[in-house]
Design a protein around this motif. Structure first.
Motif, PDB file in Angstrom:
ATOM      1  N   ASP A 158       0.827  -1.235  -0.014  1.00 51.52           N
ATOM      2  CA  ASP A 158       0.008  -0.113  -0.081  1.00 51.52           C
ATOM      3  C   ASP A 158       0.923   1.205  -0.143  1.00 51.52           C
ATOM      4  N   LEU A 159       2.216   1.202  -0.041  1.00 55.54           N
ATOM      5  CA  LEU A 159       2.925   2.181  -0.060  1.00 55.54           C
ATOM      6  C   LEU A 159       3.936   2.357  -1.450  1.00 55.54           C
ATOM      7  N   THR A 160       4.478   3.406  -1.809  1.00 59.84           N
ATOM      8  CA  THR A 160       5.385   3.679  -2.910  1.00 59.84           C
ATOM      9  C   THR A 160       6.433   4.620  -2.496  1.00 59.84           C
ATOM     10  N   HIS A 161       7.100   5.032  -3.458  1.00 62.90           N
ATOM     11  CA  HIS A 161       8.257   6.053  -2.981  1.00 62.90           C
ATOM     12  C   HIS A 161       8.834   6.747  -4.465  1.00 62.90           C
ATOM     13  N   ARG A 162       9.056   7.778  -4.268  1.00 66.56           N
ATOM     14  CA  ARG A 162       9.765   8.863  -5.309  1.00 66.56           C
ATOM     15  C   ARG A 162      11.003   9.273  -4.630  1.00 66.56           C
ATOM     16  N   PRO A 163      11.837   9.585  -5.825  1.00 60.97           N
ATOM     17  CA  PRO A 163      13.116  10.284  -5.502  1.00 60.97           C
ATOM     18  C   PRO A 163      12.808  11.626  -5.287  1.00 60.97           C
ATOM     19  N   LEU A 164      13.795  12.035  -4.106  1.00 58.02           N
ATOM     20  CA  LEU A 164      13.833  13.430  -3.608  1.00 58.02           C
ATOM     21  C   LEU A 164      14.948  14.093  -3.925  1.00 58.02           C
ATOM     22  N   THR A 165      14.786  15.161  -4.595  1.00 58.84           N
ATOM     23  CA  THR A 165      15.855  16.014  -4.793  1.00 58.84           C
ATOM     24  C   THR A 165      16.343  17.089  -3.740  1.00 58.84           C
ATOM     25  N   GLY A 166      17.419  17.538  -3.642  1.00 60.85           N
ATOM     26  CA  GLY A 166      17.858  18.484  -2.717  1.00 60.85           C
ATOM     27  C   GLY A 166      18.013  17.862  -1.184  1.00 60.85           C
ATOM     28  N   ALA A 167      17.861  16.673  -1.148  1.00 61.91           N
ATOM     29  CA  ALA A 167      17.993  15.994   0.317  1.00 61.91           C
ATOM     30  C   ALA A 167      19.241  15.335   0.603  1.00 61.91           C
ATOM     31  N   PRO A 168      19.670  15.183   1.823  1.00 59.08           N
ATOM     32  CA  PRO A 168      20.890  14.566   1.878  1.00 59.08           C
ATOM     33  C   PRO A 168      20.969  13.130   1.645  1.00 59.08           C
ATOM     34  N   GLU A 169      22.153  12.769   1.347  1.00 59.31           N
ATOM     35  CA  GLU A 169      22.473  11.301   0.969  1.00 59.31           C
ATOM     36  C   GLU A 169      23.114  10.097   1.958  1.00 59.31           C
ATOM     37  N   SER A 170      22.841   9.208   1.680  1.00 55.81           N
ATOM     38  CA  SER A 170      23.863   8.390   2.760  1.00 55.81           C
ATOM     39  C   SER A 170      24.612   7.295   1.765  1.00 55.81           C
ATOM     40  N   ARG A 171      25.832   7.575   2.601  1.00 47.93           N
ATOM     41  CA  ARG A 171      26.971   6.911   2.013  1.00 47.93           C
ATOM     42  C   ARG A 171      27.313   5.547   2.833  1.00 47.93           C
ATOM     43  N   VAL A 172      27.685   4.352   2.066  1.00 48.17           N
ATOM     44  CA  VAL A 172      27.889   3.302   2.683  1.00 48.17           C
ATOM     45  C   VAL A 172      29.486   2.816   2.349  1.00 48.17           C
TER      46      VAL A 172
END
Length: 275
Positions: A158-172
Motif C-alpha cells: 500500500d506504499l510507494t516511493h519517489r526520488p527526492l531532490t535536494g536532500a542529504p544522501e547516505s554513503r555506505v
C-alpha cells in the motif's frame, strides 16, 4: 599471522538496508575454512562494535570516527520519500523538498540522513525506528524520507516511493579498526574491491588447487617446448646441409677431375642427333 593466531571465524556486521550477500558468497568460495559470521545491527551500533573489537569489519553508514576506524567508501544511495499510493506526489517522477511543505515528515530516532533542516512539518513525536515510521505512513499520519535501500527493506503493497531532490544522501562504507588491519580484513577488502582470486594481493584468497593450476600449465608448456626441440634441430640440420652444399658449389669443391666446372645442366651442349 601464525596458524595458532588465525581466528575461527570472520565477524562482519552490517547496517540495515546494506546487501552483503554477494561478498559473503565470494568469501565462502575462496576461504571455505574460515566461516564468516554475519550480523545485522542498527546503523548507529555498527561503529561501536568495531571499536570494542566485537566485530572484525562492518558495512556501515558514514560518517564514522576516522581517528579510530579505517573506512573505504563504497557507494552513495539515492534518497526517496515514502508515501501512500494515493498521495499527490505519485503523479510525478521525482519530488523536491518544496513539494512536501504541507506534509508531516516523520523523523525516526534511527534516521541515517544528516539533515540541516527537515522538509515539511514536524510530527508531534519522533518514531523510535524506521520500521515504526513506515507503519505511520501506511496509517496516513505522514510521509518518510529514507535511503532507497531502506524503502525497499520496509516495502509494503500500500506504499510507494519517489526520488527526492535536494536532500542529504547516505554513503555506505567498509570500515574496520584502524590498528587491526588483519590478514582476514585485507582478504575481505580485496573481495569488496573486486580483486580476483589470482590477485597478487589476494594472499589467502586462493585455494590450494587453484594455486597449483598456473604451475601445472607452466610445466605442460615446458614439456611441449621440450617435445618440439628435436624437430627444430632436424630442421636446422637440413638447412645447414643445404647451405654447405651451396657453399661447395660456389667455392669449386664440386669441380670435375678435368679441372673444368661442372655444368649446371649436363644435357646442355650435347649435339643433336641427325635426322
Amino acid at each position: 599471522m601464525t596458524g595458532s593466531e588465525v581466528p575461527s571465524s570472520f565477524r562482519l556486521v552490517y547496517a540495515p538496508g546494506v546487501m552483503p550477500g554477494k561478498w559473503v558468497r565470494i568469501w565462502n568460495e575462496r576461504l571455505p575454512g574460515v566461516p564468516l559470521t554475519l550480523t545485522q545491527v542498527p546503523a548507529s551500533r555498527a561503529p561501536e562494535l568495531l571499536v570494542s573489537r566485537d566485530a572484525d569489519a562492518g558495512l556501515v553508514r558514514l560518517p564514522v570516527d576516522r581517528t579510530v576506524l579505517s573506512a573505504i567508501p563504497l557507494y552513495t544511495e539515492q534518497t526517496v520519500v515514502v508515501v501512500p499510493k494515493d498521495h499527490l506526489v505519485t503523479a510525478v517522477d521525482e519530488v523536491s523538498a518544496d513539494d512536501l511543505a504541507d506534509d508531516i515528515v516523520l523523523h525516526p530516532l534511527d534516521d541515517v540522513l544528516d539533515w540541516d533542516r527537515l522538509p515539511g512539518r514536524p510530527a508531534l513525536e519522533r518514531p523510535a525506528t524506521t520500521a515504526d515510521a513506515v507503519e505511520l505512513v501506511a496509517a496516513g499520519i505522514g510521509v518518510l524520507v529514507v535511503p532507497l535501500s531502506l524503502a525497499r527493506l520496509h516495502h509494503r503493497r500500500d506504499l510507494t516511493h519517489r526520488p527526492l531532490t535536494g536532500a542529504p544522501e547516505s554513503r555506505v562504507a567498509l570500515a574496520w579498526p584502524e590498528d587491526a588491519t588483519t590478514d582476514l580484513v585485507d582478504d575481505f577488502i580485496g573481495i569488496v574491491r573486486g580483486r580476483t582470486a589470482n590477485s597478487t594481493r589476494g594472499r589467502r584468497t586462493q585455494q590450494p588447487g587453484r594455486e597449483q593450476a598456473p604451475q601445472k600449465q607452466g610445466q605442460q608448456g615446458r614439456q611441449k617446448q621440450g617435445q618440439q626441440k628435436p624437430g627444430k634441430t632436424e630442421r636446422s640440420g637440413r638447412e645447414a646441409g643445404r647451405g654447405q652444399r651451396a657453399a661447395e658449389r660456389t667455392s669449386g669443391k664440386g669441380r670435375r677431375a678435368g679441372g673444368g666446372p661442372t655444368p649446371k645442366n649436363p644435357r646442355r651442349g650435347k649435339p643433336r642427333r641427325g635426322s
